[in-house]
Design a protein around this motif. Structure first.
Motif, PDB file in Angstrom:
ATOM      1  N   PRO A 114       0.736  -1.201   0.021  1.00 26.20           N
ATOM      2  CA  PRO A 114       0.023   0.106  -0.028  1.00 26.20           C
ATOM      3  C   PRO A 114       0.945   1.259   0.094  1.00 26.20           C
ATOM      4  N   ALA A 115       2.115   1.266   0.812  1.00 27.88           N
ATOM      5  CA  ALA A 115       2.887   2.178   0.620  1.00 27.88           C
ATOM      6  C   ALA A 115       3.669   2.693  -0.640  1.00 27.88           C
ATOM      7  N   LEU A 116       3.982   1.645  -1.372  1.00 30.03           N
ATOM      8  CA  LEU A 116       4.345   1.725  -2.756  1.00 30.03           C
ATOM      9  C   LEU A 116       3.272   2.484  -3.607  1.00 30.03           C
ATOM     10  N   LYS A 117       2.079   2.042  -3.683  1.00 30.91           N
ATOM     11  CA  LYS A 117       1.031   2.414  -4.442  1.00 30.91           C
ATOM     12  C   LYS A 117       0.692   3.940  -4.182  1.00 30.91           C
ATOM     13  N   LYS A 118       0.769   4.262  -2.686  1.00 32.47           N
ATOM     14  CA  LYS A 118       0.648   5.791  -2.427  1.00 32.47           C
ATOM     15  C   LYS A 118       1.823   6.438  -2.999  1.00 32.47           C
ATOM     16  N   GLU A 119       3.105   6.224  -2.942  1.00 28.39           N
ATOM     17  CA  GLU A 119       4.325   6.640  -3.560  1.00 28.39           C
ATOM     18  C   GLU A 119       3.772   6.930  -5.249  1.00 28.39           C
ATOM     19  N   LEU A 120       3.236   5.903  -5.473  1.00 27.35           N
ATOM     20  CA  LEU A 120       3.010   6.118  -7.274  1.00 27.35           C
ATOM     21  C   LEU A 120       1.764   6.980  -7.370  1.00 27.35           C
ATOM     22  N   GLU A 121       0.788   6.995  -6.542  1.00 25.07           N
ATOM     23  CA  GLU A 121      -0.303   7.989  -6.790  1.00 25.07           C
ATOM     24  C   GLU A 121       0.097   9.370  -6.430  1.00 25.07           C
ATOM     25  N   ASN A 122       1.128   9.795  -5.592  1.00 25.42           N
ATOM     26  CA  ASN A 122       1.589  11.031  -5.192  1.00 25.42           C
ATOM     27  C   ASN A 122       2.682  11.466  -5.911  1.00 25.42           C
ATOM     28  N   GLY A 123       3.165  10.751  -7.107  1.00 26.83           N
ATOM     29  CA  GLY A 123       4.257  11.069  -8.084  1.00 26.83           C
ATOM     30  C   GLY A 123       5.536  10.987  -7.297  1.00 26.83           C
ATOM     31  N   LEU A 124       5.741  10.301  -6.263  1.00 23.74           N
ATOM     32  CA  LEU A 124       6.984  10.199  -5.600  1.00 23.74           C
ATOM     33  C   LEU A 124       7.926   9.002  -6.304  1.00 23.74           C
ATOM     34  N   ILE A 125       7.190   8.061  -6.962  1.00 19.70           N
ATOM     35  CA  ILE A 125       7.836   7.256  -7.995  1.00 19.70           C
ATOM     36  C   ILE A 125       6.912   7.488  -9.334  1.00 19.70           C
ATOM     37  N   ASP A 126       7.578   6.979 -10.675  1.00 22.41           N
ATOM     38  CA  ASP A 126       6.831   6.877 -11.801  1.00 22.41           C
ATOM     39  C   ASP A 126       6.557   5.668 -12.306  1.00 22.41           C
ATOM     40  N   HIS A 127       6.890   4.885 -11.781  1.00 23.74           N
ATOM     41  CA  HIS A 127       6.808   3.288 -12.344  1.00 23.74           C
ATOM     42  C   HIS A 127       7.063   2.262 -11.398  1.00 23.74           C
ATOM     43  N   LEU A 128       5.954   1.246 -11.213  1.00 23.42           N
ATOM     44  CA  LEU A 128       5.978   0.282 -10.169  1.00 23.42           C
ATOM     45  C   LEU A 128       6.133  -0.903 -10.994  1.00 23.42           C
ATOM     46  N   LEU A 129       7.200  -1.717 -10.843  1.00 26.56           N
ATOM     47  CA  LEU A 129       7.185  -2.991 -11.559  1.00 26.56           C
ATOM     48  C   LEU A 129       7.377  -4.298 -10.753  1.00 26.56           C
ATOM     49  N   PHE A 130       6.824  -5.346 -11.223  1.00 29.11           N
ATOM     50  CA  PHE A 130       7.173  -6.543 -10.543  1.00 29.11           C
ATOM     51  C   PHE A 130       7.979  -7.333 -11.547  1.00 29.11           C
ATOM     52  N   GLU A 131       9.040  -8.040 -10.867  1.00 30.43           N
ATOM     53  CA  GLU A 131       9.875  -8.812 -11.781  1.00 30.43           C
ATOM     54  C   GLU A 131      10.241 -10.015 -11.347  1.00 30.43           C
ATOM     55  N   ASP A 132      10.412 -11.088 -12.135  1.00 30.42           N
ATOM     56  CA  ASP A 132      10.774 -12.574 -11.824  1.00 30.42           C
ATOM     57  C   ASP A 132      11.501 -13.239 -13.073  1.00 30.42           C
ATOM     58  N   GLU A 133      12.188 -14.355 -12.885  1.00 32.45           N
ATOM     59  CA  GLU A 133      12.951 -15.241 -13.874  1.00 32.45           C
ATOM     60  C   GLU A 133      12.230 -16.436 -13.720  1.00 32.45           C
ATOM     61  N   ALA A 134      12.285 -17.188 -15.258  1.00 30.41           N
ATOM     62  CA  ALA A 134      11.934 -18.552 -15.199  1.00 30.41           C
ATOM     63  C   ALA A 134      12.881 -19.025 -16.269  1.00 30.41           C
ATOM     64  N   PHE A 135      13.016 -20.466 -15.984  1.00 34.63           N
ATOM     65  CA  PHE A 135      13.624 -21.236 -17.044  1.00 34.63           C
ATOM     66  C   PHE A 135      12.597 -22.170 -17.851  1.00 34.63           C
ATOM     67  N   ILE A 136      12.730 -21.938 -19.476  1.00 37.99           N
ATOM     68  CA  ILE A 136      11.743 -22.633 -20.033  1.00 37.99           C
ATOM     69  C   ILE A 136      12.606 -23.694 -20.872  1.00 37.99           C
ATOM     70  N   ARG A 137      12.194 -25.063 -20.813  1.00 39.22           N
ATOM     71  CA  ARG A 137      12.858 -26.106 -21.068  1.00 39.22           C
ATOM     72  C   ARG A 137      12.333 -26.799 -22.422  1.00 39.22           C
ATOM     73  N   ALA A 138      13.197 -27.271 -23.194  1.00 45.79           N
ATOM     74  CA  ALA A 138      12.587 -27.876 -24.555  1.00 45.79           C
ATOM     75  C   ALA A 138      11.979 -29.112 -24.277  1.00 45.79           C
ATOM     76  N   TYR A 139      12.463 -29.717 -22.913  1.00 45.11           N
ATOM     77  CA  TYR A 139      11.470 -31.047 -22.260  1.00 45.11           C
ATOM     78  C   TYR A 139      10.358 -30.542 -21.851  1.00 45.11           C
ATOM     79  N   GLN A 140       9.080 -30.532 -22.554  1.00 41.16           N
ATOM     80  CA  GLN A 140       7.950 -29.839 -21.935  1.00 41.16           C
ATOM     81  C   GLN A 140       7.228 -30.469 -20.830  1.00 41.16           C
ATOM     82  N   ALA A 141       6.674 -29.850 -20.045  1.00 36.22           N
ATOM     83  CA  ALA A 141       5.947 -30.426 -19.080  1.00 36.22           C
ATOM     84  C   ALA A 141       4.639 -30.931 -19.538  1.00 36.22           C
ATOM     85  N   LEU A 142       4.054 -31.712 -19.025  1.00 38.51           N
ATOM     86  CA  LEU A 142       2.557 -32.097 -19.458  1.00 38.51           C
ATOM     87  C   LEU A 142       1.558 -31.725 -18.477  1.00 38.51           C
ATOM     88  N   GLN A 143       0.388 -31.431 -18.962  1.00 38.35           N
ATOM     89  CA  GLN A 143      -0.580 -30.852 -18.091  1.00 38.35           C
ATOM     90  C   GLN A 143      -2.089 -31.291 -18.494  1.00 38.35           C
TER      91      GLN A 143
END
Length: 300
Positions: A114-143
């Motif tokens: 909520p504090a980050l959203k408030k910073e965004l709303e008040n112009g204290l930050i300009d962009h709020l991003l969420f980041e992550d990494e993943a490994f994509i394999r040629a050996y497919q998973a089944l679903q």
């Protein structure tokens, strides 16, 4: 002999003739007993309430527990109907990381985010991003997928274990997705992704929410942040992937273009991934609805 309608009229006039809703058969369990039942199913295993070596609730076990606890007899079908009325459904269990700290998660959901959203709303930050990494394999998973009863869809494979590391960031406000592919996951690769992000967002202060991996906290990255002070990291609570909407992006990607798909060459998987990311960026509202709204709901 008076009819019941005439009797009602004589007793209560015109209002006495109004249709009354039938209450049906009374519930076998009181409201309090139903609440106790729901709490027991959610928070205890059968073994904890007297059923030795039983750790999964079945309809019959629930019926047995009701008989044991309240001296009321239910069939499995009756238990099923009651559970549906109580808001239960027959779902597959999922894993959660045992090392996660619920207090830290609560702090993030109720204070940090909520504090980050408030910073965004008040112009204290300009962009709020969420980041992550993943490994994509040629050996497919089944679903799971729909197929004729008694048969299984067969997915061709060469059994190769090639793969690619994907980095992705979702803009909390716009739903825009930025992604980057590398052969390996290391500090240098992550630095190149951060350089890409800074070029994608050439103006303004950026806050990136991400996990606590060693790469994300390496000296190379610490030095990079010092050199680029408009980029700031906020770390998620440890072992809390459910708080990162990019995790949902990976699941969506794998469901749509990786799992249950045969590609004779790994570059074809890469091509599918690139097209998926392009489509996601062009459908930012769908990203918001599918991934970011869940983050809001997780606070409750």
């Amino acid at each position: 002999m008076y009819s019941s309608e005439l009797h009602s009229y004589e007793e209560g006039g015109i209002s006495g003739l109004q249709m009354k809703k039938t209450t049906g058969k009374p519930e076998k369990l009181s409201k309090e007993q139903q609440e106790q039942l729901a709490d027991t199913i959610v928070n205890k295993t059968p073994a904890e309430v007297g059923f030795e070596a039983k750790y999964t609730w079945t309809l019959q076990l629930i019926a047995d527990w009701i008989q044991q606890e309240f001296q009321q007899s239910f069939t499995p079908k009756g238990v099923s109907e009651m559970l549906h009325r109580l808001g239960f459904s027959y779902t597959k269990a999922t894993y959660t990381l045992a090392k996660a700290d619920p207090d830290e998660q609560k702090e993030f959901k109720e204070v940090t985010f909520p504090a980050l959203k408030k910073e965004l709303e008040n112009g204290l930050i300009d962009h709020l991003l969420f980041e992550d990494e993943a490994f994509i394999r040629a050996y497919q998973a089944l679903q799971y997928n729909w197929f004729p009863k008694g048969q299984q869809r067969k997915i061709m494979t060469y059994g190769q274990h090639k793969g690619a590391k994907l980095f992705a960031a979702i803009n909390y406000e716009t739903g825009e997705v930025t992604h980057y592919e590398e052969e390996k996951s290391n500090s240098s690769a992550f630095k190149r992704f951060l350089e890409l992000l800074l070029s994608e967002y050439p103006q303004g202060k950026i806050v990136m929410v991400l996990d606590n991996s060693k790469v994300n906290k390496s000296q190379v990255i610490k030095d990079f942040l010092k050199e680029n002070p408009r980029l700031r990291f906020v770390y998620l609570p440890k072992y809390s992937p459910e708080l990162n909407p990019v995790e949902g992006l990976w699941k969506w990607l794998k469901q749509d273009v990786v799992n249950n798909v045969f590609s004779s060459k790994f570059y074809q998987i890469r091509s599918h991934v690139a097209e998926f990311m392009k489509q996601a960026s062009q459908k930012s509202q769908k990203v918001i609805d599918r991934l970011l709204v869940r983050l809001e709901l997780s606070k409750t």
